[in-house]
Design a protein around this motif. Structure first.
Motif, mmCIF file in Angstrom:
data_model
loop_
_atom_site.group_PDB
_atom_site.id
_atom_site.type_symbol
_atom_site.label_atom_id
_atom_site.label_comp_id
_atom_site.label_asym_id
_atom_site.label_seq_id
_atom_site.Cartn_x
_atom_site.Cartn_y
_atom_site.Cartn_z
ATOM 1 N N THR A 1 -5.270 9.440 -24.967
ATOM 2 C CA THR A 1 -5.747 8.547 -23.896
ATOM 3 C C THR A 1 -5.483 9.142 -22.511
ATOM 4 O OG1 THR A 1 -3.679 7.277 -23.764
ATOM 5 C CG2 THR A 1 -5.295 6.515 -25.362
ATOM 6 N N ASP A 2 -6.282 8.686 -21.565
ATOM 7 C CA ASP A 2 -6.265 9.210 -20.193
ATOM 8 C C ASP A 2 -5.025 8.762 -19.399
ATOM 9 O OD1 ASP A 2 -7.067 10.138 -17.646
ATOM 10 O OD2 ASP A 2 -8.065 8.242 -17.203
ATOM 11 N N MET A 3 -4.333 9.728 -18.783
ATOM 12 C CA MET A 3 -3.256 9.406 -17.852
ATOM 13 C C MET A 3 -3.456 10.206 -16.555
ATOM 14 S SD MET A 3 -0.720 7.660 -16.876
ATOM 15 C CE MET A 3 -0.791 6.452 -18.187
ATOM 16 N N ASP A 4 -4.738 10.394 -16.168
ATOM 17 C CA ASP A 4 -5.025 10.998 -14.871
ATOM 18 C C ASP A 4 -4.772 9.976 -13.777
ATOM 19 O OD1 ASP A 4 -5.649 13.605 -14.618
ATOM 20 O OD2 ASP A 4 -7.805 13.333 -14.443
ATOM 21 N N THR A 5 -5.034 8.729 -14.144
ATOM 22 C CA THR A 5 -4.847 7.616 -13.205
ATOM 23 C C THR A 5 -3.939 6.595 -13.896
ATOM 24 O OG1 THR A 5 -6.085 6.056 -11.844
ATOM 25 C CG2 THR A 5 -6.933 6.412 -14.034
ATOM 26 N N PRO A 6 -3.136 5.822 -13.135
ATOM 27 C CA PRO A 6 -2.239 4.873 -13.814
ATOM 28 C C PRO A 6 -3.018 3.895 -14.697
ATOM 29 C CG PRO A 6 -1.673 5.077 -11.501
ATOM 30 C CD PRO A 6 -2.973 5.812 -11.679
ATOM 31 N N LEU A 7 -2.341 3.369 -15.699
ATOM 32 C CA LEU A 7 -2.982 2.437 -16.636
ATOM 33 C C LEU A 7 -2.789 1.007 -16.117
ATOM 34 C CD1 LEU A 7 -4.502 2.371 -19.315
ATOM 35 C CD2 LEU A 7 -2.326 2.259 -20.497
ATOM 36 N N GLY A 8 -3.902 0.275 -15.996
ATOM 37 C CA GLY A 8 -3.811 -1.094 -15.467
ATOM 38 C C GLY A 8 -3.665 -1.078 -13.963
#
Ligand code: URA
Length: 433
Positions: free
Chosen positions: A237-244
């Protein structure tokens, strides 16, 4: 057997036997092998790699180096999830009650935050009274009564990993896929669940910067889990940008409670549904569509929310805070961050935003630092959104006013503006079965 020969064998690119790996782990943990020799072997592994067979053996030896949790006293299928770490990653707070509501037994050990990433134990401790240090008997009894219990890691879980991780940190040998995979999986195997779903993050806020590297790590961990007889999957899963939208301990509990209460759709909800569905598939052997419909039902019919309240009460937490999140203590200082430009948001660097949240007091710089549970960030805009100069893109919260200026500077350095529309990377890149 001599450690000298094991080092030279790996240095020359040969495969180590089970006996050699076992000799290394046992004698390193009991102090017979010196740090400088262990460091030399780690560097040889870093440079020459390890076969799947070697990696499985290394992981099992590390898992067996301390306590192996015996969950046989819990009836039903025991499930676990693990995230390789991220910013705004409150998935455990949502996924654990969802799968418990469906009938899985969640007997989970979680960690604390370190560096720019958060940890589930800190988030749960933001709920007044919540106890994450139950005795093993109480832990098992709570899972049998309620189907769910989340505690901190016991001191003697995979001590070989504790020693080796500290050595890797000091010898530039952290970034090796067999070493990362064995480190994570040794703790998961020692924690004793039947089914494990791994959330392997990629991007600026993650260990693995590219989806391709995340895939290699995920495949290695799934191979290890299967080699040890577990049912295991990995979701990349993507963690380039914060989640939520919320980052920081109390703020993240509030966001998780909102989603459990209302089932609102968001990037966070989608990742939670993917993780919970994969856990459900593994636990009950049903197909993905059936599992996803059970997960969505638990999120929307209030059962997952009820399970979360039950868990908070069972672990001594003040459930009235979850029922009315306005009652959580609030930070004394709040600052709005305004967009310095018109245009599209091309990137929101998760590592910089996570670091800004640490500056505000939400995380630790060293493991003994205290935490300001109320500190953190609410994001009003994320990658792909369009903004006008002066729009509020985020709010910063802290109890220490002096921290606001440097946190804002760090935060805004994570935003990239563009005249052209930009798309987010795929939220879910791949599932490794
Ligand atoms: N997390 C771990 O537990 N170990 C590693 O090596 C990297 C991340």
């Amino acid at each position: 057997m001599r450690i000298y020969d094991i080092i030279s064998k790996k240095r020359d690119g040969f495969e180590l036997t089970d006996e050699e790996i076992s000799f290394f782990i046992k004698n390193y943990v009991n102090g017979e092998i010196a740090d400088y020799q262990a460091a030399a072997l780690l560097m040889a592994i870093y440079l020459k790699g390890m076969s799947d067979k070697e990696t499985v053996t290394l992981t099992l030896e590390m898992a067996k180096s301390g306590d192996m949790l015996d969950l046989s006293g819990i009836d039903g299928v025991k499930v676990d999830k693990h995230s390789t770490g991220g910013v705004g990653d409150k998935t455990t707070l949502i996924v654990a009650p969802v799968v418990a509501a469906i009938g899985c037994k969640v007997a989970k050990m979680s960690g604390r935050g370190l560096g720019h990433t958060g940890g589930t134990v800190d988030k749960l401790e933001a709920i007044k009274g919540f106890n994450t240090a139950l005795s093993p008997e109480n832990f098992i009894d709570t899972v049998n009564r309620t189907g769910i219990c989340v505690v901190g890691q016991t001191g003697n879980l995979a001590p070989a990993d504790k020693k080796l991780y500290a050595l890797r940190d000091a010898t530039a040998t952290v970034g090796s896929i067999p070493l990362i995979a064995s480190s994570i999986m040794s703790k998961k195997l020692a924690a004793g669940s039947d089914c494990i779903v791994l959330d392997v993050k990629y991007g600026s806020g993650a260990f693995m910067k590219t989806p391709e590297d995340a895939l290699l790590l995920a495949e290695k961990m799934v191979t290890i889990g299967k080699g040890a007889g577990k049912r295991v999957r990995a979701v990349i899963t993507d963690m380039d940008t914060p989640l939520g939208k919320n980052i920081g301990n109390t703020l993240e509990v509030i966001e998780a409670a909102e989603i459990l209460r209302s089932g609102t759709d968001s990037d966070l909800t989608q990742v939670c549904i993917a993780l919970a569905t994969n856990i459900t598939v593994l636990a009950f052997g049903i197909d993905y569509i059936e599992a996803e419909s059970r997960v969505r039902a638990a999120l929307t019919n209030g059962e997952a929310y009820k399970k979360f309240l039950e868990m908070v009460k069972a672990q001594g937490g003040d459930a009235s805070l979850i029922e009315n999140t306005d009652n959580f203590a609030k930070a004394k200082h709040r600052k709005e961050v305004l967009s310095p430009a018109d245009g599209y948001i091309a990137a929101t660097d998760a590592e910089k935003i996570g670091s800004a949240s640490v500056v505000l007091g939400a995380g630790r710089v060293t493991k003994d630092d205290g935490i300001d549970y109320t500190a953190g960030i609410i994001l009003h805009k994320k990658t792909g959104d369009i903004v006008k100069k002066g729009d509020v893109i985020a709010e910063l919260f802290t109890n220490d006013e002096a921290k606001l200026a440097s946190a804002e500077e760090m935060f805004i350095s994570g935003f990239v503006f563009s005249e052209k529309e930009t798309e987010r990377k795929p939220l879910i890149y791949r599932v490794v079965e």
